[in-house]
Design an enzyme around this catalytic site. Structure first.
Site, PDB file in Angstrom:
ATOM      1  N   HIS A 100      16.092   6.380 -31.919  1.00 46.73           N
ATOM      2  CA  HIS A 100      15.798   7.199 -30.744  1.00 46.73           C
ATOM      3  C   HIS A 100      16.821   6.941 -29.657  1.00 46.73           C
ATOM      4  O   HIS A 100      17.416   5.867 -29.590  1.00 46.73           O
ATOM      5  CB  HIS A 100      14.379   6.919 -30.217  1.00 46.73           C
ATOM      6  CG  HIS A 100      14.111   5.478 -29.937  1.00 46.73           C
ATOM      7  ND1 HIS A 100      13.767   4.575 -30.911  1.00 46.73           N
ATOM      8  CD2 HIS A 100      14.157   4.774 -28.773  1.00 46.73           C
ATOM      9  CE1 HIS A 100      13.583   3.376 -30.377  1.00 46.73           C
ATOM     10  NE2 HIS A 100      13.821   3.468 -29.089  1.00 46.73           N
ATOM     11  N   HIS A 102      17.322   7.042 -25.493  1.00 49.00           N
ATOM     12  CA  HIS A 102      16.671   7.088 -24.176  1.00 49.00           C
ATOM     13  C   HIS A 102      17.559   7.898 -23.233  1.00 49.00           C
ATOM     14  O   HIS A 102      18.775   7.673 -23.191  1.00 49.00           O
ATOM     15  CB  HIS A 102      16.563   5.690 -23.568  1.00 49.00           C
ATOM     16  CG  HIS A 102      15.761   4.691 -24.342  1.00 49.00           C
ATOM     17  ND1 HIS A 102      14.506   4.291 -23.955  1.00 49.00           N
ATOM     18  CD2 HIS A 102      16.040   3.982 -25.465  1.00 49.00           C
ATOM     19  CE1 HIS A 102      14.045   3.369 -24.799  1.00 49.00           C
ATOM     20  NE2 HIS A 102      14.964   3.162 -25.729  1.00 49.00           N
TER      21      HIS A 102
HETATM   22  P1  5GP Z   1      13.190   0.643 -27.746  1.00 49.01           P
HETATM   23  O1  5GP Z   1      12.964  -0.633 -26.995  1.00 49.01           O
HETATM   24  O2  5GP Z   1      12.703   0.571 -29.181  1.00 49.01           O
HETATM   25  O3  5GP Z   1      14.594   1.164 -27.627  1.00 49.01           O
HETATM   26  O4  5GP Z   1      12.315   1.719 -26.991  1.00 49.01           O
HETATM   27  C1  5GP Z   1      11.025   2.077 -27.374  1.00 49.01           C
HETATM   28  C2  5GP Z   1      10.418   2.823 -26.199  1.00 49.01           C
HETATM   29  O5  5GP Z   1       9.298   3.533 -26.706  1.00 49.01           O
HETATM   30  C3  5GP Z   1       9.909   1.922 -25.078  1.00 49.01           C
HETATM   31  O6  5GP Z   1      10.564   2.267 -23.869  1.00 49.01           O
HETATM   32  C4  5GP Z   1       8.403   2.192 -25.018  1.00 49.01           C
HETATM   33  O7  5GP Z   1       7.904   2.245 -23.705  1.00 49.01           O
HETATM   34  C5  5GP Z   1       8.287   3.535 -25.731  1.00 49.01           C
HETATM   35  N1  5GP Z   1       7.037   3.726 -26.483  1.00 49.01           N
HETATM   36  C6  5GP Z   1       6.421   2.840 -27.323  1.00 49.01           C
HETATM   37  N2  5GP Z   1       5.308   3.384 -27.852  1.00 49.01           N
HETATM   38  C7  5GP Z   1       5.218   4.655 -27.331  1.00 49.01           C
HETATM   39  C8  5GP Z   1       4.271   5.718 -27.494  1.00 49.01           C
HETATM   40  O8  5GP Z   1       3.289   5.631 -28.224  1.00 49.01           O
HETATM   41  N3  5GP Z   1       4.528   6.870 -26.795  1.00 49.01           N
HETATM   42  C9  5GP Z   1       5.609   7.008 -25.972  1.00 49.01           C
HETATM   43  N4  5GP Z   1       5.759   8.165 -25.331  1.00 49.01           N
HETATM   44  N5  5GP Z   1       6.530   6.028 -25.801  1.00 49.01           N
HETATM   45  C10 5GP Z   1       6.323   4.863 -26.473  1.00 49.01           C
END
Ligand code: 5GP
Ligand code: ZN
Length: 136
Positions: A100, A102
């Site tokens: 993903h 951001h």
């Molecule tokens: P990572 O740290 O893996 O790059 O980012 C994962 C992001 O996904 C985090 O910023 C977290 O807040 C978001 N996230 C985790 N679970 C969910 C969810 O169920 N729904 C949404 N909309 N965001 C999520």
């Protein structure tokens, strides 16, 4: 859906999200614990773990969507700039192993330390915000 992946569950509609954009390739929705107002996640609908196992053509498609969605967010919020962040592996802070990107809207002049800090999202506010920036 792979291994109870939460982002696959969102992409398949099993878990709700505050949707901003959707097409055949990607889904974009607000992060529930945003770094900033309008923090959006762009995911491929298909499951890939990280950048390294995502096929080139899929990546190109995602990045083109990231550009389009970021431009729309910048014009709609509005904000002064934005970060595009993409974490790979636990060591790099990746908490959801479904690739993903951001999009993190920023305001101000960039002076001082740029931080990435989650804030507990207010669900009613996120619902309103997604409605405001949702793309046709
Ligand atoms: P990572 O740290 O893996 O790059 O980012 C994962 C992001 O996904 C985090 O910023 C977290 O807040 C978001 N996230 C985790 N679970 C969910 C969810 O169920 N729904 C949404 N909309 N965001 C999520
Ligand atoms: Zn997945």
């Amino acid at each position: 859906m792979k291994n109870d992946c939460v982002f696959c569950a969102i992409s398949e509609g099993e878990i709700p999200c505050f949707k901003v954009y959707e097409d055949d390739l990607v889904l974009a929705y607000l992060d529930i614990n945003p770094f900033s107002e309008g923090h959006t996640l762009v995911i491929p609908k298909a499951h890939y773990t990280c950048l390294l196992d995502t096929p080139e053509d899929v990546l190109q498609g995602i990045v083109a969507r990231v550009k389009k969605i970021a431009a729309h967010i910048k014009a709609t919020l509005p904000c002064d700039g934005f970060n595009v962040l993409q974490n790979n592996g636990l060591a790099a802070g990746q908490t959801v192993p479904h690739v993903h990107f951001h999009i993190i809207p920023r305001t101000g002049d960039g002076e001082g330390e740029i931080t990435f800090e989650n804030h507990k999202g207010d669900m009613a506010h996120l619902a309103q915000l997604a409605e405001r920036i949702r793309m046709a």
